[in-house]
Design a protein around this motif. Structure first.
Motif, PDB file in Angstrom:
ATOM      1  N   SER A 144       0.801  -1.221   0.000  1.00 53.71           N
ATOM      2  CA  SER A 144       0.000   0.000   0.000  1.00 53.71           C
ATOM      3  C   SER A 144       0.837   1.277   0.000  1.00 53.71           C
ATOM      4  N   GLY A 145       2.140   1.181  -0.237  1.00 55.46           N
ATOM      5  CA  GLY A 145       3.022   2.347  -0.163  1.00 55.46           C
ATOM      6  C   GLY A 145       2.646   3.473  -1.102  1.00 55.46           C
ATOM      7  N   ASN A 146       2.330   3.150  -2.351  1.00 55.51           N
ATOM      8  CA  ASN A 146       1.989   4.200  -3.317  1.00 55.51           C
ATOM      9  C   ASN A 146       0.705   4.916  -2.949  1.00 55.51           C
ATOM     10  N   ILE A 147      -0.226   4.219  -2.357  1.00 55.20           N
ATOM     11  CA  ILE A 147      -1.493   4.835  -1.960  1.00 55.20           C
ATOM     12  C   ILE A 147      -1.301   5.703  -0.714  1.00 55.20           C
ATOM     13  N   LEU A 148      -0.550   5.193   0.238  1.00 51.10           N
ATOM     14  CA  LEU A 148      -0.392   5.896   1.509  1.00 51.10           C
ATOM     15  C   LEU A 148       0.528   7.103   1.427  1.00 51.10           C
ATOM     16  N   LYS A 149       1.385   7.174   0.415  1.00 51.23           N
ATOM     17  CA  LYS A 149       2.271   8.339   0.340  1.00 51.23           C
ATOM     18  C   LYS A 149       1.610   9.534  -0.329  1.00 51.23           C
ATOM     19  N   LYS A 150       0.445   9.341  -0.898  1.00 47.20           N
ATOM     20  CA  LYS A 150      -0.280  10.474  -1.491  1.00 47.20           C
ATOM     21  C   LYS A 150      -0.835  11.360  -0.382  1.00 47.20           C
ATOM     22  N   PRO A 151      -0.889  12.673  -0.619  1.00 49.23           N
ATOM     23  CA  PRO A 151      -1.361  13.582   0.436  1.00 49.23           C
ATOM     24  C   PRO A 151      -2.839  13.392   0.739  1.00 49.23           C
TER      25      PRO A 151
ATOM     26  N   LYS B  22       4.250  13.290   9.051  1.00 48.47           N
ATOM     27  CA  LYS B  22       2.896  12.767   8.863  1.00 48.47           C
ATOM     28  C   LYS B  22       2.879  11.630   7.847  1.00 48.47           C
ATOM     29  N   VAL B  23       3.617  11.793   6.762  1.00 45.64           N
ATOM     30  CA  VAL B  23       3.661  10.746   5.736  1.00 45.64           C
ATOM     31  C   VAL B  23       4.412   9.531   6.269  1.00 45.64           C
ATOM     32  N   LEU B  24       5.456   9.765   7.035  1.00 49.27           N
ATOM     33  CA  LEU B  24       6.257   8.674   7.576  1.00 49.27           C
ATOM     34  C   LEU B  24       5.422   7.746   8.448  1.00 49.27           C
ATOM     35  N   ASN B  25       4.525   8.307   9.239  1.00 50.17           N
ATOM     36  CA  ASN B  25       3.665   7.467  10.079  1.00 50.17           C
ATOM     37  C   ASN B  25       2.806   6.521   9.249  1.00 50.17           C
ATOM     38  N   ARG B  26       2.444   6.944   8.047  1.00 54.61           N
ATOM     39  CA  ARG B  26       1.596   6.106   7.197  1.00 54.61           C
ATOM     40  C   ARG B  26       2.381   5.063   6.417  1.00 54.61           C
ATOM     41  N   VAL B  27       3.584   5.407   5.967  1.00 57.72           N
ATOM     42  CA  VAL B  27       4.302   4.521   5.046  1.00 57.72           C
ATOM     43  C   VAL B  27       5.394   3.688   5.707  1.00 57.72           C
TER      44      VAL B  27
ATOM     45  N   PHE C 134       5.479   1.017   7.380  1.00 61.04           N
ATOM     46  CA  PHE C 134       5.392  -0.438   7.285  1.00 61.04           C
ATOM     47  C   PHE C 134       5.395  -0.928   5.842  1.00 61.04           C
ATOM     48  N   SER C 135       5.181  -0.042   4.894  1.00 61.22           N
ATOM     49  CA  SER C 135       5.072  -0.464   3.502  1.00 61.22           C
ATOM     50  C   SER C 135       6.233   0.005   2.644  1.00 61.22           C
ATOM     51  N   SER C 136       7.220   0.652   3.222  1.00 58.62           N
ATOM     52  CA  SER C 136       8.344   1.177   2.448  1.00 58.62           C
ATOM     53  C   SER C 136       9.654   0.628   2.988  1.00 58.62           C
ATOM     54  N   GLU C 137      10.663   0.699   2.151  1.00 58.09           N
ATOM     55  CA  GLU C 137      11.977   0.228   2.563  1.00 58.09           C
ATOM     56  C   GLU C 137      12.583   1.186   3.579  1.00 58.09           C
ATOM     57  N   ARG C 138      13.158   0.632   4.591  1.00 56.11           N
ATOM     58  CA  ARG C 138      13.752   1.436   5.656  1.00 56.11           C
ATOM     59  C   ARG C 138      14.907   2.291   5.116  1.00 56.11           C
ATOM     60  N   ASP C 139      15.623   1.769   4.130  1.00 57.64           N
ATOM     61  CA  ASP C 139      16.745   2.493   3.553  1.00 57.64           C
ATOM     62  C   ASP C 139      16.296   3.792   2.890  1.00 57.64           C
ATOM     63  N   GLU C 140      15.206   3.750   2.139  1.00 63.97           N
ATOM     64  CA  GLU C 140      14.688   4.959   1.492  1.00 63.97           C
ATOM     65  C   GLU C 140      14.213   5.968   2.534  1.00 63.97           C
ATOM     66  N   ILE C 141      13.580   5.483   3.586  1.00 64.95           N
ATOM     67  CA  ILE C 141      13.123   6.373   4.659  1.00 64.95           C
ATOM     68  C   ILE C 141      14.318   7.067   5.316  1.00 64.95           C
ATOM     69  N   ASN C 142      15.367   6.300   5.589  1.00 67.96           N
ATOM     70  CA  ASN C 142      16.562   6.885   6.201  1.00 67.96           C
ATOM     71  C   ASN C 142      17.221   7.903   5.286  1.00 67.96           C
ATOM     72  N   LYS C 143      17.246   7.630   3.985  1.00 65.19           N
ATOM     73  CA  LYS C 143      17.848   8.575   3.046  1.00 65.19           C
ATOM     74  C   LYS C 143      17.085   9.894   3.011  1.00 65.19           C
ATOM     75  N   ILE C 144      15.766   9.831   3.076  1.00 63.72           N
ATOM     76  CA  ILE C 144      14.975  11.070   3.108  1.00 63.72           C
ATOM     77  C   ILE C 144      15.237  11.825   4.406  1.00 63.72           C
ATOM     78  N   ASN C 145      15.331  11.104   5.520  1.00 57.71           N
ATOM     79  CA  ASN C 145      15.643  11.754   6.797  1.00 57.71           C
ATOM     80  C   ASN C 145      16.990  12.468   6.739  1.00 57.71           C
ATOM     81  N   ILE C 146      17.982  11.822   6.145  1.00 59.96           N
ATOM     82  CA  ILE C 146      19.303  12.428   6.026  1.00 59.96           C
ATOM     83  C   ILE C 146      19.249  13.650   5.114  1.00 59.96           C
TER      84      ILE C 146
END
Length: 121
Positions: free
Chosen positions: A23-30, A69-74, A76-88
């Motif tokens: 569900s990552g593509n759906i949940l990352k939409k605003p 806000k988006v992070l709370n939704r995605v 569980f459905s996204s790769e942790r590496d991509e999340i960390n890269k956005i945080n950095i």
């Protein structure tokens, strides 16, 4: 009835887990105006491009709030590496804006947008 439950519960659980993970593509939409991450990046690119550093400082805070806000939704459905890269990238954007470094800020903004596109796909 027991045999039905033995098969139904694991199959239902697997279906639910697969749906959550896909569900990552759906949940990352605003879902509203305050969690539109791509728009926040575009607003920040515009402010940095014109070197409005006070506006950019405010926009980076709205970018951070939108990402949380988006992070709370995605998460569980996204790769942790991509999340960390956005945080950095967000941390580096904040530093570049504090230093009033247009080049690095724009580089990090475009990199964050690139990671956003890969998130959930």
């Amino acid at each position: 009835m027991r045999k039905f439950l033995i098969y139904a519960i694991p199959i239902t659980s697997l279906i639910i887990f697969i749906l959550i993970m896909q569900s990552g593509n759906i949940l990352k939409k605003p879902f509203g105006d305050n969690d539109n991450f791509p728009q926040a990046i575009n607003d920040l690119i515009e402010a940095v491009g014109k070197e409005y550093w006070d506006v950019a400082d405010q926009k980076v805070e709205s970018l951070t709030k939108a990402w949380k806000k988006v992070l709370n939704r995605v998460q569980f459905s996204s790769e942790r590496d991509e999340i960390n890269k956005i945080n950095i990238c967000i941390a580096r954007i904040k530093g570049a804006i504090m230093a009033k470094d247009k080049t690095n800020a724009l580089m990090e903004l475009y990199e964050a947008f690139y990671h956003w596109e890969d998130l959930g796909s």
